[in-house]
Design a protein around this motif. Structure first.
Motif, short mmCIF file in Angstrom:
data_model
loop_
_atom_site.label_atom_id
_atom_site.label_comp_id
_atom_site.label_asym_id
_atom_site.label_seq_id
_atom_site.Cartn_x
_atom_site.Cartn_y
_atom_site.Cartn_z
N ALA A 15 -5.89 -1.86 7.57
CA ALA A 15 -5.05 -1.80 8.76
C ALA A 15 -5.89 -2.08 9.99
O ALA A 15 -5.57 -1.62 11.08
CB ALA A 15 -4.40 -0.41 8.85
N ALA A 16 -7.01 -2.80 9.81
CA ALA A 16 -7.97 -2.96 10.92
C ALA A 16 -7.78 -4.25 11.70
O ALA A 16 -8.55 -4.54 12.59
CB ALA A 16 -9.39 -2.87 10.38
N SER A 18 -6.13 -7.10 14.27
CA SER A 18 -5.70 -6.94 15.67
C SER A 18 -4.24 -7.33 15.86
O SER A 18 -3.62 -6.94 16.84
CB SER A 18 -6.59 -7.80 16.57
OG SER A 18 -6.54 -9.14 16.10
N ALA A 113 -1.61 -2.90 5.23
CA ALA A 113 -0.69 -2.05 5.99
C ALA A 113 0.48 -2.87 6.51
O ALA A 113 1.60 -2.37 6.66
CB ALA A 113 -1.43 -1.39 7.14
N1 CTP Z 1 -7.01 -6.60 8.35
C1 CTP Z 1 -8.08 -5.72 8.42
N2 CTP Z 1 -9.22 -6.08 9.06
C2 CTP Z 1 -9.31 -7.29 9.67
C3 CTP Z 1 -8.24 -8.20 9.60
C4 CTP Z 1 -7.08 -7.83 8.93
O1 CTP Z 1 -8.00 -4.61 7.90
N3 CTP Z 1 -10.42 -7.58 10.32
C5 CTP Z 1 -5.77 -6.18 7.69
C6 CTP Z 1 -4.59 -6.16 8.66
O2 CTP Z 1 -4.59 -4.94 9.39
C7 CTP Z 1 -3.41 -6.34 7.77
C8 CTP Z 1 -3.95 -7.12 6.60
O3 CTP Z 1 -5.37 -7.09 6.71
O4 CTP Z 1 -2.87 -5.11 7.33
C9 CTP Z 1 -3.44 -8.54 6.57
O5 CTP Z 1 -3.92 -9.26 7.69
P1 CTP Z 1 -3.02 -10.00 8.78
O6 CTP Z 1 -1.59 -9.93 8.42
O7 CTP Z 1 -3.66 -11.31 9.07
O8 CTP Z 1 -3.18 -9.01 10.03
P2 CTP Z 1 -3.97 -9.24 11.38
O9 CTP Z 1 -5.29 -9.85 11.10
O10 CTP Z 1 -3.95 -7.95 12.11
O11 CTP Z 1 -3.02 -10.25 12.15
P3 CTP Z 1 -3.44 -11.62 12.86
O12 CTP Z 1 -4.10 -12.45 11.80
O13 CTP Z 1 -2.16 -12.15 13.38
O14 CTP Z 1 -4.38 -11.22 13.95
#
Ligand code: CTP
Ligand code: MG
Length: 399
Positions: A15-16, A18, A113
Protein backbone atom coordinates in the motif's frame (compact mmCIF):
# COMPACT_ATOMS: atom_id res chain seq x y z
CA UNK A 1 5.24 -10.56 20.94
CA UNK A 2 4.92 -13.36 18.40
CA UNK A 3 1.53 -15.09 18.72
CA UNK A 4 1.03 -18.76 19.21
CA UNK A 5 0.56 -20.72 17.05
CA UNK A 6 2.80 -18.80 14.64
CA UNK A 7 1.09 -18.87 11.25
CA UNK A 8 2.95 -20.55 8.35
CA UNK A 9 1.15 -18.20 5.98
CA UNK A 10 1.72 -14.47 5.59
CA UNK A 11 -0.01 -11.79 3.55
CA UNK A 12 2.04 -8.76 2.49
CA UNK A 13 -0.36 -5.95 1.64
CA UNK A 14 1.46 -3.45 -0.55
CA UNK A 15 0.00 0.00 0.00
CA UNK A 16 3.08 2.21 -0.38
CA UNK A 17 2.30 3.64 -3.81
CA UNK A 18 1.61 7.31 -4.30
CA UNK A 19 -1.42 6.87 -6.53
CA UNK A 20 -0.21 9.27 -9.22
CA UNK A 21 -2.83 8.19 -11.74
CA UNK A 22 -5.68 8.47 -9.23
CA UNK A 23 -4.53 11.87 -7.94
CA UNK A 24 -6.80 11.45 -4.91
CA UNK A 25 -5.12 14.03 -2.68
CA UNK A 26 -3.41 11.34 -0.55
CA UNK A 27 -1.42 8.16 -1.19
CA UNK A 28 -3.90 5.89 -2.94
CA UNK A 29 -4.44 3.42 -0.10
CA UNK A 30 -5.48 6.31 2.17
CA UNK A 31 -8.12 7.72 -0.16
CA UNK A 32 -11.65 7.21 1.20
CA UNK A 33 -14.01 4.76 -0.49
CA UNK A 34 -16.89 5.53 1.83
CA UNK A 35 -16.23 6.54 5.43
CA UNK A 36 -13.27 4.11 5.28
CA UNK A 37 -10.08 4.07 3.27
CA UNK A 38 -9.16 1.83 0.35
CA UNK A 39 -6.63 0.18 2.67
CA UNK A 40 -9.21 -0.61 5.30
CA UNK A 41 -11.51 -2.24 2.76
CA UNK A 42 -8.61 -4.28 1.40
CA UNK A 43 -7.68 -5.42 4.91
CA UNK A 44 -11.23 -6.56 5.61
CA UNK A 45 -10.85 -9.15 2.87
CA UNK A 46 -7.42 -10.12 4.20
CA UNK A 47 -8.68 -10.74 7.73
CA UNK A 48 -11.69 -12.71 6.49
CA UNK A 49 -9.31 -15.01 4.60
CA UNK A 50 -7.24 -17.86 6.17
CA UNK A 51 -5.31 -16.90 9.33
CA UNK A 52 -1.96 -15.34 8.43
CA UNK A 53 0.70 -12.93 9.57
CA UNK A 54 -0.28 -9.63 7.94
CA UNK A 55 2.41 -7.11 6.97
CA UNK A 56 1.09 -3.80 5.66
CA UNK A 57 3.60 -1.82 3.60
CA UNK A 58 2.86 1.91 3.48
CA UNK A 59 4.54 5.19 2.53
CA UNK A 60 6.93 6.36 5.27
CA UNK A 61 4.97 8.53 7.69
CA UNK A 62 1.67 6.66 7.19
CA UNK A 63 2.42 3.83 9.62
CA UNK A 64 0.11 5.26 12.33
CA UNK A 65 -3.07 5.60 10.26
CA UNK A 66 -2.38 2.23 8.64
CA UNK A 67 -2.05 0.53 12.01
CA UNK A 68 -5.32 2.12 13.19
CA UNK A 69 -7.09 0.83 10.08
CA UNK A 70 -5.58 -2.62 10.48
CA UNK A 71 -6.34 -3.01 14.18
CA UNK A 72 -9.94 -1.94 13.71
CA UNK A 73 -10.64 -4.71 11.20
CA UNK A 74 -8.29 -7.40 12.55
CA UNK A 75 -10.88 -8.88 14.94
CA UNK A 76 -9.08 -11.46 17.09
CA UNK A 77 -5.98 -11.30 14.86
CA UNK A 78 -4.44 -8.00 16.09
CA UNK A 79 -1.30 -9.82 17.27
CA UNK A 80 -0.66 -10.89 13.68
CA UNK A 81 -0.39 -7.36 12.27
CA UNK A 82 2.67 -5.22 11.57
CA UNK A 83 3.18 -2.11 9.46
CA UNK A 84 6.44 -1.24 7.69
CA UNK A 85 7.51 1.57 5.33
CA UNK A 86 7.81 0.68 1.65
CA UNK A 87 10.15 1.64 -1.16
CA UNK A 88 10.14 3.69 -4.33
CA UNK A 89 8.88 0.81 -6.50
CA UNK A 90 6.29 -1.87 -5.89
CA UNK A 91 9.04 -4.48 -6.00
CA UNK A 92 11.05 -2.74 -3.29
CA UNK A 93 7.87 -2.46 -1.19
CA UNK A 94 7.40 -6.23 -1.52
CA UNK A 95 11.02 -6.69 -0.39
CA UNK A 96 10.34 -4.50 2.65
CA UNK A 97 7.34 -6.67 3.52
CA UNK A 98 9.34 -9.88 3.10
CA UNK A 99 11.99 -8.59 5.48
CA UNK A 100 9.32 -8.35 8.22
CA UNK A 101 8.14 -11.98 8.00
CA UNK A 102 8.47 -14.28 10.98
CA UNK A 103 10.86 -17.19 10.68
CA UNK A 104 8.15 -19.88 10.65
CA UNK A 105 6.34 -18.43 7.64
CA UNK A 106 6.81 -20.66 4.59
CA UNK A 107 4.08 -19.37 2.27
CA UNK A 108 3.55 -15.76 1.25
CA UNK A 109 0.72 -13.97 -0.49
CA UNK A 110 1.36 -10.50 -1.91
CA UNK A 111 -1.76 -8.39 -2.27
CA UNK A 112 -2.32 -4.91 -3.73
CA UNK A 113 -4.22 -2.69 -1.32
CA UNK A 114 -5.55 -1.06 -4.49
CA UNK A 115 -7.65 -4.22 -5.07
CA UNK A 116 -9.83 -3.11 -2.20
CA UNK A 117 -12.85 -5.33 -2.85
CA UNK A 118 -11.12 -8.69 -3.33
CA UNK A 119 -13.36 -11.36 -1.78
CA UNK A 120 -11.87 -13.78 0.80
CA UNK A 121 -12.72 -16.66 -1.54
CA UNK A 122 -9.97 -15.53 -3.91
CA UNK A 123 -7.44 -15.77 -1.08
CA UNK A 124 -8.77 -19.22 -0.27
CA UNK A 125 -8.36 -20.41 -3.86
CA UNK A 126 -4.76 -19.22 -3.99
CA UNK A 127 -3.92 -20.83 -0.64
CA UNK A 128 -5.57 -24.08 -1.69
CA UNK A 129 -3.48 -24.25 -4.88
CA UNK A 130 -0.30 -23.67 -2.85
CA UNK A 131 -1.35 -26.40 -0.45
CA UNK A 132 -1.69 -28.72 -3.44
CA UNK A 133 1.99 -28.13 -4.12
CA UNK A 134 2.30 -25.18 -6.54
CA UNK A 135 5.33 -22.89 -6.17
CA UNK A 136 3.56 -19.82 -7.51
CA UNK A 137 -0.14 -19.10 -7.99
CA UNK A 138 -1.99 -16.05 -9.24
CA UNK A 139 -5.70 -15.30 -9.59
CA UNK A 140 -6.62 -14.37 -13.14
CA UNK A 141 -9.74 -13.40 -15.05
CA UNK A 142 -10.46 -13.74 -18.77
CA UNK A 143 -9.87 -10.67 -20.90
CA UNK A 144 -13.18 -9.40 -22.22
CA UNK A 145 -12.01 -6.64 -24.57
CA UNK A 146 -10.71 -7.42 -28.03
CA UNK A 147 -6.98 -6.73 -27.85
CA UNK A 148 -4.78 -5.13 -30.53
CA UNK A 149 -1.05 -4.73 -30.68
CA UNK A 150 -0.24 -1.12 -31.62
CA UNK A 151 2.96 0.74 -32.51
CA UNK A 152 4.25 4.02 -31.14
CA UNK A 153 2.00 6.00 -33.50
CA UNK A 154 -1.10 4.16 -32.32
CA UNK A 155 -1.50 2.19 -35.55
CA UNK A 156 -2.65 -1.40 -35.18
CA UNK A 157 0.16 -3.81 -35.87
CA UNK A 158 -1.61 -7.07 -35.10
CA UNK A 159 -4.69 -8.55 -33.50
CA UNK A 160 -4.08 -10.67 -30.41
CA UNK A 161 -6.06 -13.81 -29.77
CA UNK A 162 -8.04 -12.98 -26.64
CA UNK A 163 -8.53 -16.62 -25.69
CA UNK A 164 -4.81 -16.87 -24.97
CA UNK A 165 -4.89 -13.96 -22.55
CA UNK A 166 -5.76 -13.60 -18.89
CA UNK A 167 -5.63 -10.54 -16.67
CA UNK A 168 -3.50 -11.09 -13.56
CA UNK A 169 -4.84 -10.05 -10.18
CA UNK A 170 -3.68 -10.38 -6.58
CA UNK A 171 -3.21 -11.93 -4.02
CA UNK A 172 -0.35 -13.75 -5.70
CA UNK A 173 0.95 -16.66 -3.65
CA UNK A 174 4.41 -18.19 -3.44
CA UNK A 175 6.58 -20.54 -1.48
CA UNK A 176 8.56 -18.07 0.57
CA UNK A 177 11.96 -19.29 -0.69
CA UNK A 178 10.86 -18.97 -4.33
CA UNK A 179 9.83 -15.34 -3.92
CA UNK A 180 12.87 -14.42 -1.82
CA UNK A 181 15.30 -15.93 -4.31
CA UNK A 182 13.53 -14.33 -7.27
CA UNK A 183 13.73 -10.93 -5.59
CA UNK A 184 17.37 -11.37 -4.67
CA UNK A 185 18.29 -12.29 -8.25
CA UNK A 186 16.02 -9.75 -10.00
CA UNK A 187 17.77 -7.57 -12.54
CA UNK A 188 14.68 -5.64 -13.62
CA UNK A 189 11.66 -4.03 -12.03
CA UNK A 190 8.45 -6.00 -12.55
CA UNK A 191 4.88 -4.75 -12.09
CA UNK A 192 3.81 -7.93 -10.36
CA UNK A 193 5.40 -10.75 -8.43
CA UNK A 194 4.40 -13.44 -10.89
CA UNK A 195 6.53 -11.74 -13.57
CA UNK A 196 9.43 -11.61 -11.15
CA UNK A 197 9.14 -15.29 -10.23
CA UNK A 198 8.60 -16.33 -13.85
CA UNK A 199 11.75 -14.37 -14.81
CA UNK A 200 13.60 -16.46 -12.23
CA UNK A 201 12.50 -19.59 -14.08
CA UNK A 202 9.55 -20.83 -12.01
CA UNK A 203 6.19 -22.07 -13.27
CA UNK A 204 3.26 -19.91 -12.26
CA UNK A 205 -0.25 -21.34 -12.30
CA UNK A 206 -3.57 -19.51 -12.24
CA UNK A 207 -6.78 -19.90 -10.26
CA UNK A 208 -10.02 -18.04 -10.85
CA UNK A 209 -9.90 -14.40 -9.86
CA UNK A 210 -12.99 -12.24 -9.42
CA UNK A 211 -14.33 -9.28 -11.37
CA UNK A 212 -14.69 -7.25 -8.15
CA UNK A 213 -10.95 -7.66 -7.51
CA UNK A 214 -10.24 -4.95 -10.09
CA UNK A 215 -7.42 -2.55 -9.21
CA UNK A 216 -8.38 0.99 -8.36
CA UNK A 217 -6.00 2.89 -10.63
CA UNK A 218 -7.85 5.89 -12.04
CA UNK A 219 -10.76 8.02 -10.98
CA UNK A 220 -13.42 5.98 -12.84
CA UNK A 221 -12.17 2.88 -10.95
CA UNK A 222 -12.71 4.72 -7.69
CA UNK A 223 -16.23 5.67 -8.78
CA UNK A 224 -16.92 2.04 -9.67
CA UNK A 225 -15.72 0.79 -6.27
CA UNK A 226 -17.79 3.44 -4.50
CA UNK A 227 -20.86 2.49 -6.52
CA UNK A 228 -20.40 -1.18 -5.68
CA UNK A 229 -20.15 -0.39 -1.98
CA UNK A 230 -23.24 1.79 -1.89
CA UNK A 231 -25.40 -0.47 -4.07
CA UNK A 232 -27.97 -2.46 -2.10
CA UNK A 233 -26.75 -6.03 -1.76
CA UNK A 234 -29.23 -8.46 -3.35
CA UNK A 235 -30.29 -10.98 -0.71
CA UNK A 236 -29.50 -13.98 -2.87
CA UNK A 237 -25.93 -12.84 -3.53
CA UNK A 238 -24.62 -11.16 -0.41
CA UNK A 239 -21.14 -9.78 -0.95
CA UNK A 240 -18.85 -11.58 1.53
CA UNK A 241 -16.61 -8.63 2.48
CA UNK A 242 -19.61 -6.63 3.68
CA UNK A 243 -21.13 -9.37 5.83
CA UNK A 244 -20.58 -9.28 9.57
CA UNK A 245 -21.07 -12.02 12.17
CA UNK A 246 -24.70 -12.46 13.16
CA UNK A 247 -26.44 -13.79 16.25
CA UNK A 248 -29.72 -15.65 16.52
CA UNK A 249 -32.03 -16.81 19.28
CA UNK A 250 -34.21 -19.92 19.57
CA UNK A 251 -36.45 -21.40 22.22
CA UNK A 252 -38.42 -24.63 22.47
CA UNK A 253 -40.72 -26.33 24.94
CA UNK A 254 -41.90 -29.93 25.11
CA UNK A 255 -44.12 -31.62 27.67
CA UNK A 256 -43.43 -34.99 29.26
CA UNK A 257 -45.70 -37.77 28.03
CA UNK A 258 -43.99 -39.19 24.96
CA UNK A 259 -43.34 -42.82 24.14
CA UNK A 260 -40.13 -44.63 25.10
CA UNK A 261 -37.17 -43.04 26.83
CA UNK A 262 -36.15 -39.43 27.09
CA UNK A 263 -33.91 -37.87 24.41
CA UNK A 264 -32.58 -34.46 25.36
CA UNK A 265 -29.51 -32.49 24.28
CA UNK A 266 -28.63 -35.28 21.88
CA UNK A 267 -28.41 -37.88 24.67
CA UNK A 268 -30.64 -40.78 25.63
CA UNK A 269 -31.61 -40.69 29.30
CA UNK A 270 -32.67 -44.23 30.38
CA UNK A 271 -35.22 -44.21 33.20
CA UNK A 272 -36.33 -40.62 32.55
CA UNK A 273 -39.82 -39.88 31.18
CA UNK A 274 -39.92 -39.13 27.46
CA UNK A 275 -40.96 -35.81 25.98
CA UNK A 276 -43.73 -35.66 23.40
CA UNK A 277 -43.31 -33.98 20.03
CA UNK A 278 -43.18 -34.47 16.27
CA UNK A 279 -39.67 -35.94 16.49
CA UNK A 280 -38.07 -37.07 19.74
CA UNK A 281 -39.10 -33.85 21.54
CA UNK A 282 -35.49 -32.83 22.09
CA UNK A 283 -36.19 -29.21 23.06
CA UNK A 284 -32.49 -28.44 23.42
CA UNK A 285 -31.66 -29.51 19.87
CA UNK A 286 -34.70 -27.73 18.47
CA UNK A 287 -33.84 -24.47 20.26
CA UNK A 288 -30.32 -24.70 18.82
CA UNK A 289 -31.68 -25.29 15.31
CA UNK A 290 -33.87 -22.19 15.59
CA UNK A 291 -31.01 -20.08 16.94
CA UNK A 292 -28.59 -21.13 14.19
CA UNK A 293 -31.15 -20.70 11.40
CA UNK A 294 -32.16 -17.31 12.78
CA UNK A 295 -28.54 -16.20 12.94
CA UNK A 296 -28.05 -17.13 9.30
CA UNK A 297 -31.37 -15.53 8.30
CA UNK A 298 -32.68 -18.87 7.04
CA UNK A 299 -36.10 -18.93 8.69
CA UNK A 300 -36.84 -21.35 11.50
CA UNK A 301 -37.25 -25.01 12.27
CA UNK A 302 -40.70 -25.13 10.67
CA UNK A 303 -39.26 -23.81 7.41
CA UNK A 304 -36.92 -26.76 7.02
CA UNK A 305 -38.21 -29.58 9.23
CA UNK A 306 -42.00 -29.22 9.04
CA UNK A 307 -44.41 -32.11 9.39
CA UNK A 308 -44.13 -32.46 5.60
CA UNK A 309 -40.62 -33.90 6.15
CA UNK A 310 -41.45 -37.44 7.36
CA UNK A 311 -37.76 -38.40 7.41
CA UNK A 312 -37.35 -36.24 10.50
CA UNK A 313 -40.42 -37.68 12.29
CA UNK A 314 -38.49 -39.93 14.67
CA UNK A 315 -35.14 -38.25 14.22
CA UNK A 316 -32.75 -37.41 17.00
CA UNK A 317 -30.68 -34.25 17.53
CA UNK A 318 -27.85 -35.37 15.32
CA UNK A 319 -29.97 -35.44 12.17
CA UNK A 320 -31.51 -32.03 12.87
CA UNK A 321 -28.22 -30.38 13.71
CA UNK A 322 -26.29 -31.91 10.81
CA UNK A 323 -28.93 -30.77 8.32
CA UNK A 324 -28.94 -27.30 9.90
CA UNK A 325 -25.16 -27.10 9.65
CA UNK A 326 -25.35 -28.00 5.94
CA UNK A 327 -28.03 -25.38 5.28
CA UNK A 328 -25.99 -22.71 7.00
CA UNK A 329 -22.78 -23.73 5.21
CA UNK A 330 -24.55 -23.67 1.86
CA UNK A 331 -25.63 -20.09 2.59
CA UNK A 332 -21.99 -19.08 3.21
CA UNK A 333 -21.86 -19.13 7.01
CA UNK A 334 -19.74 -20.96 9.58
CA UNK A 335 -21.21 -21.58 13.02
CA UNK A 336 -19.08 -19.66 15.55
CA UNK A 337 -20.54 -21.00 18.78
CA UNK A 338 -23.81 -21.94 20.45
CA UNK A 339 -24.95 -21.46 24.02
CA UNK A 340 -28.06 -23.25 25.25
CA UNK A 341 -29.79 -23.24 28.62
CA UNK A 342 -32.28 -25.88 29.74
CA UNK A 343 -34.95 -25.12 32.30
CA UNK A 344 -36.12 -28.38 33.83
CA UNK A 345 -36.41 -30.21 37.13
CA UNK A 346 -35.23 -33.36 35.41
CA UNK A 347 -33.09 -34.81 34.03
CA UNK A 348 -30.14 -33.54 36.09
CA UNK A 349 -27.48 -32.33 33.66
CA UNK A 350 -24.50 -31.88 35.98
CA UNK A 351 -22.96 -35.32 35.43
CA UNK A 352 -23.63 -35.43 31.66
CA UNK A 353 -23.04 -31.82 30.66
CA UNK A 354 -19.64 -32.54 29.03
CA UNK A 355 -21.07 -35.47 27.13
CA UNK A 356 -24.00 -33.38 25.87
CA UNK A 357 -21.67 -30.57 24.77
CA UNK A 358 -19.47 -33.04 22.88
CA UNK A 359 -22.38 -34.69 21.07
CA UNK A 360 -24.05 -31.40 20.11
CA UNK A 361 -20.77 -29.86 19.04
CA UNK A 362 -19.87 -32.87 16.89
CA UNK A 363 -23.27 -32.74 15.18
CA UNK A 364 -22.64 -29.08 14.34
CA UNK A 365 -19.32 -29.87 12.74
CA UNK A 366 -17.18 -28.95 15.73
CA UNK A 367 -18.60 -25.53 16.66
CA UNK A 368 -18.32 -25.13 20.45
CA UNK A 369 -21.62 -25.70 22.28
CA UNK A 370 -22.09 -24.68 25.92
CA UNK A 371 -24.92 -26.35 27.81
CA UNK A 372 -26.21 -24.96 31.09
CA UNK A 373 -29.21 -26.09 33.12
CA UNK A 374 -31.37 -24.52 35.77
CA UNK A 375 -34.57 -25.15 37.72
CA UNK A 376 -37.26 -22.51 38.21
CA UNK A 377 -37.78 -22.62 41.96
CA UNK A 378 -40.94 -24.70 41.62
CA UNK A 379 -42.61 -22.08 39.46
CA UNK A 380 -44.36 -22.59 36.13
CA UNK A 381 -44.69 -25.76 34.06
CA UNK A 382 -41.03 -26.59 34.39
CA UNK A 383 -41.27 -26.13 38.14
CA UNK A 384 -44.20 -28.58 38.21
CA UNK A 385 -42.10 -31.07 36.19
CA UNK A 386 -44.63 -30.97 33.34
CA UNK A 387 -42.00 -30.39 30.67
CA UNK A 388 -38.72 -28.76 29.73
CA UNK A 389 -37.86 -25.46 28.11
CA UNK A 390 -34.66 -24.60 26.28
CA UNK A 391 -33.23 -21.26 25.21
CA UNK A 392 -30.35 -21.03 22.73
CA UNK A 393 -28.24 -18.33 21.14
CA UNK A 394 -25.92 -18.88 18.21
CA UNK A 395 -23.27 -16.90 16.38
CA UNK A 396 -22.57 -17.40 12.70
CA UNK A 397 -19.67 -15.82 10.82
CA UNK A 398 -19.37 -15.29 7.08
CA UNK A 399 -16.97 -17.55 5.21
N1 CTP B 1 2.86 -0.03 -4.35
C1 CTP B 1 3.74 -0.04 -3.28
N2 CTP B 1 4.92 0.61 -3.35
C2 CTP B 1 5.24 1.32 -4.47
C3 CTP B 1 4.36 1.34 -5.57
C4 CTP B 1 3.15 0.66 -5.49
O1 CTP B 1 3.44 -0.66 -2.25
N3 CTP B 1 6.38 1.98 -4.47
C5 CTP B 1 1.56 -0.70 -4.23
C6 CTP B 1 0.40 0.28 -4.36
O2 CTP B 1 0.15 0.91 -3.10
C7 CTP B 1 -0.73 -0.58 -4.84
C8 CTP B 1 -0.04 -1.69 -5.60
O3 CTP B 1 1.35 -1.60 -5.28
O4 CTP B 1 -1.49 -1.12 -3.78
C9 CTP B 1 -0.27 -1.59 -7.09
O5 CTP B 1 0.34 -0.42 -7.60
P1 CTP B 1 -0.41 0.75 -8.40
O6 CTP B 1 -1.82 0.40 -8.64
O7 CTP B 1 0.47 1.14 -9.54
O8 CTP B 1 -0.44 1.91 -7.30
P2 CTP B 1 0.38 3.26 -7.25
O9 CTP B 1 1.78 3.02 -7.62
O10 CTP B 1 0.10 3.87 -5.93
O11 CTP B 1 -0.37 4.12 -8.36
P3 CTP B 1 0.30 4.94 -9.55
O12 CTP B 1 1.12 3.95 -10.33
O13 CTP B 1 -0.85 5.52 -10.28
O14 CTP B 1 1.15 5.98 -8.88
MG1 MG C 1 2.32 2.27 -9.64
Amino acid sequence: MIPSPVPRLAVIVVAAGSGTRLAGGAPKAFVGLDEHTILRHALRGVFAAPRAQVVVVVPAGFEGPALTDALEVAGDRTALVSVVPGGATRQSSVAAGLAALWADVDTVLVHDAARALTPPAVFERVVAALERGADAVIPAVPVVDTIKRVDATGAIVAAVDRSELAAAQTPQGFRRGVLEEALASADADHTDDAALVAAAGHDVITVDGDAVSFKITTSPDLDRARALLSAPVPAAHPSPPQRTPRVGIGTDVHGFGGEGTLWLAGLEWPGEPALSGHSDGDAVAHAIVDAVLAAAGLGDIGTHFGTDRPEFAGAHAEAFLAHTRNLVAAAGWRIGNVSVQVQANRPRFASRRDEAERVLSAALGGAPVSVSATTTDGLGFTGRTEGVAAFATALVVPV
